[in-house]
Design an enzyme around this catalytic site. Sequence first.
Site, PDB file in Angstrom:
ATOM      1  CG  HIS A   1      -5.868   2.292   5.235  1.00 24.53           C
ATOM      2  ND1 HIS A   1      -5.368   3.323   5.857  1.00 24.53           N
ATOM      3  CD2 HIS A   1      -4.894   1.285   5.081  1.00 24.53           C
ATOM      4  CE1 HIS A   1      -4.210   3.090   6.005  1.00 24.53           C
ATOM      5  NE2 HIS A   1      -3.773   1.783   5.709  1.00 24.53           N
TER       6      HIS A   1
ATOM      7  CB  SER B   1       4.983  -1.093  11.956  1.00 23.28           C
ATOM      8  OG  SER B   1       4.529   0.334  12.246  1.00 23.28           O
TER       9      SER B   1
ATOM     10  CD  GLU C   1      -3.584  -1.947   7.523  1.00 18.61           C
ATOM     11  OE1 GLU C   1      -2.577  -2.294   7.032  1.00 18.61           O
ATOM     12  OE2 GLU C   1      -4.378  -1.169   7.060  1.00 18.61           O
TER      13      GLU C   1
ATOM     14  N   GLY D   1       2.405   2.832  10.517  1.00 24.19           N
ATOM     15  CA  GLY D   1       3.206   3.930  10.663  1.00 24.19           C
ATOM     16  C   GLY D   1       3.894   4.615  11.693  1.00 24.19           C
TER      17      GLY D   1
ATOM     18  CG  ASN E   1      -1.712   1.188   1.454  1.00 24.86           C
ATOM     19  OD1 ASN E   1      -1.805   1.953   0.448  1.00 24.86           O
ATOM     20  ND2 ASN E   1      -2.381   1.206   2.804  1.00 24.86           N
ATOM     21  CD1 TRP E   2       3.991   1.118  -2.323  1.00 21.98           C
ATOM     22  CD2 TRP E   2       3.963   1.833  -4.540  1.00 21.98           C
ATOM     23  NE1 TRP E   2       5.058   0.490  -3.254  1.00 21.98           N
ATOM     24  CE2 TRP E   2       4.851   0.821  -4.289  1.00 21.98           C
ATOM     25  CE3 TRP E   2       3.677   2.384  -5.817  1.00 21.98           C
ATOM     26  CZ2 TRP E   2       5.673   0.429  -5.285  1.00 21.98           C
ATOM     27  CZ3 TRP E   2       4.534   2.117  -6.743  1.00 21.98           C
ATOM     28  CH2 TRP E   2       5.352   0.914  -6.609  1.00 21.98           C
ATOM     29  CE  LYS E   3      -0.070   3.405   4.556  1.00 27.38           C
ATOM     30  NZ  LYS E   3      -0.064   3.578   6.003  1.00 27.38           N
TER      31      LYS E   3
ATOM     32  CD  GLU F   1      -2.794   5.897   6.420  1.00 29.07           C
ATOM     33  OE1 GLU F   1      -2.798   5.847   5.265  1.00 29.07           O
ATOM     34  OE2 GLU F   1      -2.098   5.790   6.844  1.00 29.07           O
TER      35      GLU F   1
ATOM     36  N   GLY G   1       2.950  -0.995   4.509  1.00 31.57           N
ATOM     37  CA  GLY G   1       2.699   0.442   3.963  1.00 31.57           C
ATOM     38  C   GLY G   1       4.331   0.745   3.727  1.00 31.57           C
ATOM     39  N   GLY G   2       4.909   1.653   4.648  1.00 36.84           N
ATOM     40  CA  GLY G   2       6.191   2.296   4.455  1.00 36.84           C
ATOM     41  C   GLY G   2       7.378   1.227   4.177  1.00 36.84           C
TER      42      GLY G   2
END
Length: 253
Positions: free
Chosen positions: A96, A213, A168, A174, A9-11, A98, A234-235
């Site tokens: 998600h 994470s 999640e 993050g 998930n590159w956001k 976010e 993600g990250g």
Amino acid sequence: MRKKIIAANWKMNMTVAETVSFLENFRSHVDEVNGVEIVIAPPFTAIAKLSEMLGGSQKISLGAQNMHFEMSGAFTGEISPAMLRELFVRFVILGHSERRQLFGETDAIVNKKVALALASGLKPIVCVGETLEERDAGKVNEVLETQLRGSLAGVTAEQMQTTVVAYEPVWAIGTGRTASPEQAQEAHAQVRKVLAGLVGETAAKVRIQYGGSVKPNNAASLLGQPDIDGALVGGASLEPHGFAEIIKAAVAK
Ligand code: PGA
């Protein structure tokens, strides 16, 4: 046997140019990898280029990070499932945290999106998870049940087989703070229990990803848990070598 599924998930990261260099590099790392489903969900602007580069690859599937719950119309700034299908997108991340927290998405909205995604031939990755406040108040099971029942209302057992759930915990996203494998397993077992209430025996076939994470150094212990069938990353998915390491940790399980 549930095939592990690792999704990036590159956001709101990665330009088209960055996407091109990522894929060139990433492909060399996963050349020899088999038996794991790999998904990359770039920002909308990079989907067309990535689609062209992947050329219908069976190894790496395209995902989107969101979509609207109508097929077309006056919805400024939104993207429809038909637009995603045209670019050979296979998965779509929905609900998600976010989106829920920053853009006001409710379970009812997520549910409409899930229904349209399924009707459009897209596989939803439906995200659920509690905040730290909810965890501290002992409400994890309750929150997961409410989110799952709300987001998946009306989904049939057959449709559930193409649906992925991502657990999640919001406090782990993050933050560098991962749920312990035991905490994650406990939540995943609860997710599967709620799914059993919704779709019976099919729950045993549904893949449940952990997200929050996930890094190369913690992936193996998370993916070794009985109800953890993959990861939503993600990250750590922004760096080709590290993301490939996470995928390799899934192969070994
Ligand atoms: P993270 O994000 O890996 O950067 O914590 C996971 C996610 O939000 O899907």
